[in-house]
Write a protein that holds these residues in place. Structure first.
Motif, short mmCIF file in Angstrom:
data_model
loop_
_atom_site.label_atom_id
_atom_site.label_comp_id
_atom_site.label_asym_id
_atom_site.label_seq_id
_atom_site.Cartn_x
_atom_site.Cartn_y
_atom_site.Cartn_z
N ASN A 158 -0.19 8.21 7.22
CA ASN A 158 -1.55 8.06 6.70
C ASN A 158 -1.54 7.15 5.48
O ASN A 158 -0.75 7.38 4.55
CB ASN A 158 -2.12 9.42 6.28
CG ASN A 158 -2.14 10.40 7.40
OD1 ASN A 158 -2.46 10.05 8.53
ND2 ASN A 158 -1.81 11.64 7.11
N PRO A 159 -2.40 6.14 5.43
CA PRO A 159 -2.50 5.35 4.21
C PRO A 159 -3.22 6.16 3.13
O PRO A 159 -4.21 6.84 3.40
CB PRO A 159 -3.31 4.13 4.63
CG PRO A 159 -3.98 4.50 5.89
CD PRO A 159 -3.21 5.61 6.51
N LEU A 160 -2.70 6.09 1.91
CA LEU A 160 -3.31 6.81 0.79
C LEU A 160 -3.95 5.81 -0.15
O LEU A 160 -3.47 4.70 -0.32
CB LEU A 160 -2.25 7.60 0.02
CG LEU A 160 -1.56 8.72 0.76
CD1 LEU A 160 -0.49 9.34 -0.12
CD2 LEU A 160 -2.56 9.78 1.18
N PRO A 175 0.81 -1.22 0.00
CA PRO A 175 0.00 0.00 0.00
C PRO A 175 0.85 1.27 0.00
O PRO A 175 2.02 1.25 0.38
CB PRO A 175 -0.81 -0.11 1.30
CG PRO A 175 -0.16 -1.16 2.10
CD PRO A 175 0.70 -1.98 1.21
N LEU A 176 0.23 2.35 -0.41
CA LEU A 176 0.88 3.65 -0.47
C LEU A 176 0.60 4.40 0.82
O LEU A 176 -0.54 4.45 1.29
CB LEU A 176 0.35 4.44 -1.67
CG LEU A 176 0.89 5.84 -1.89
CD1 LEU A 176 2.38 5.79 -2.21
CD2 LEU A 176 0.15 6.52 -3.02
N TYR A 177 1.65 4.95 1.42
CA TYR A 177 1.53 5.70 2.67
C TYR A 177 2.09 7.11 2.49
O TYR A 177 2.90 7.36 1.62
CB TYR A 177 2.31 5.02 3.80
CG TYR A 177 1.78 3.68 4.21
CD1 TYR A 177 0.68 3.58 5.03
CD2 TYR A 177 2.40 2.52 3.79
CE1 TYR A 177 0.19 2.35 5.43
CE2 TYR A 177 1.92 1.28 4.17
CZ TYR A 177 0.81 1.20 4.99
OH TYR A 177 0.33 -0.01 5.37
N GLU A 178 1.63 8.00 3.40
CA GLU A 178 2.19 9.35 3.47
C GLU A 178 2.69 9.56 4.90
O GLU A 178 1.94 9.38 5.86
CB GLU A 178 1.14 10.39 3.13
CG GLU A 178 1.67 11.80 3.23
CD GLU A 178 0.59 12.82 2.99
OE1 GLU A 178 0.80 13.67 2.12
OE2 GLU A 178 -0.44 12.77 3.66
N LEU A 179 3.95 9.91 5.02
CA LEU A 179 4.55 10.20 6.31
C LEU A 179 4.68 11.71 6.43
O LEU A 179 5.39 12.34 5.64
CB LEU A 179 5.92 9.53 6.43
CG LEU A 179 6.77 9.87 7.64
CD1 LEU A 179 6.09 9.41 8.92
CD2 LEU A 179 8.14 9.24 7.52
N ALA A 180 3.97 12.30 7.36
CA ALA A 180 4.01 13.75 7.58
C ALA A 180 4.88 14.01 8.80
O ALA A 180 4.65 13.44 9.86
CB ALA A 180 2.61 14.29 7.80
N ASP A 234 5.77 3.45 -0.69
CA ASP A 234 5.13 2.14 -0.66
C ASP A 234 5.90 1.30 0.35
O ASP A 234 7.13 1.30 0.36
CB ASP A 234 5.21 1.46 -2.04
CG ASP A 234 4.36 2.18 -3.06
OD1 ASP A 234 3.21 2.49 -2.74
OD2 ASP A 234 4.85 2.40 -4.18
N ALA A 235 5.17 0.56 1.17
CA ALA A 235 5.82 -0.28 2.17
C ALA A 235 4.89 -1.42 2.55
O ALA A 235 3.66 -1.30 2.42
CB ALA A 235 6.18 0.53 3.41
N PRO A 236 5.45 -2.53 3.04
CA PRO A 236 4.61 -3.61 3.53
C PRO A 236 3.80 -3.16 4.74
O PRO A 236 4.21 -2.26 5.48
CB PRO A 236 5.60 -4.71 3.92
CG PRO A 236 6.90 -4.32 3.33
CD PRO A 236 6.87 -2.86 3.07
N VAL A 237 2.68 -3.80 4.96
CA VAL A 237 1.80 -3.42 6.07
C VAL A 237 2.50 -3.64 7.41
O VAL A 237 2.31 -2.88 8.35
CB VAL A 237 0.49 -4.23 6.00
CG1 VAL A 237 -0.40 -3.91 7.17
CG2 VAL A 237 -0.23 -3.95 4.69
N ALA A 238 3.36 -4.66 7.50
CA ALA A 238 4.03 -4.97 8.75
C ALA A 238 4.99 -3.85 9.19
O ALA A 238 5.30 -3.73 10.38
CB ALA A 238 4.80 -6.28 8.62
N SER A 239 5.47 -3.04 8.28
CA SER A 239 6.43 -1.99 8.61
C SER A 239 5.77 -0.70 9.11
O SER A 239 6.46 0.22 9.56
CB SER A 239 7.31 -1.68 7.40
OG SER A 239 6.52 -1.08 6.39
#
Length: 149
Positions: free
Chosen positions: A94-96, A2-7, A69-74
């Motif tokens: 936040n997941p995008l 999944p795609l994430y956003e790190l703020a 993008d990162a694995p859910v476990a991380s």
């Protein structure tokens, strides 16, 4: 993945220290199996309120966003490490949702509504639906409804 956003809100610091903390964060994402797509900065902005972290008061911070993008476990490992880092005032992950590509042509948009494909589909759907409202049936034998004014 999944795609994430790190703020991140980074405390005010010198440019060299800022670069080191951002490299450290980037390496953290990569070590946890992530792939960084984009890093963006909003610059140094005043915080919405005074934040007190580790007995220091902060009134401004530098805002950064990582898209990766990162694995859910991380997810937990990255967030936990960023929250423990003393250089960051706040950090959020936040997941995008993936953006679906779409095609838009100006020629179709300029057509009048009866000729557009979307409107034609709506008319077809409306014509196939039957009305579920039952009409009033008079069972009094009279030609009129006596209680109607």
């Amino acid at each position: 993945m999944p795609l994430y956003e790190l703020a991140l809100i980074v405390r005010p610091m010198l440019k060299d220290e800022l670069v080191n903390s951002l490299k450290r964060t980037g390496m953290l994402v990569l070590e946890n199996g992530g792939l960084i797509r984009k890093v963006s900065s909003l610059g140094e902005l005043p915080l919405p309120r005074i934040l007190k972290i580790q007995e220091q008061k902060f009134t401004s911070g530098t805002y950064f966003f990582y898209e990766y993008d990162a694995p859910v476990a991380s997810y937990d490992a990255i967030l936990d490490t960023c929250r423990r880092d003393f250089d960051f005032i706040r950090s959020y992950v936040n997941p995008l949702k993936a953006i679906k590509p779409f095609e838009c042509s100006l020629a179709e948009e300029l057509l009048s509504p009866p000729y557009r494909k979307e409107v034609q589909k709506m008319v077809e759907v409306a014509s196939t639906k039957t009305s579920k409202i039952q009409l009033f049936k008079q069972r009094s034998g009279m030609d009129y409804y006596p209680f109607h004014k």
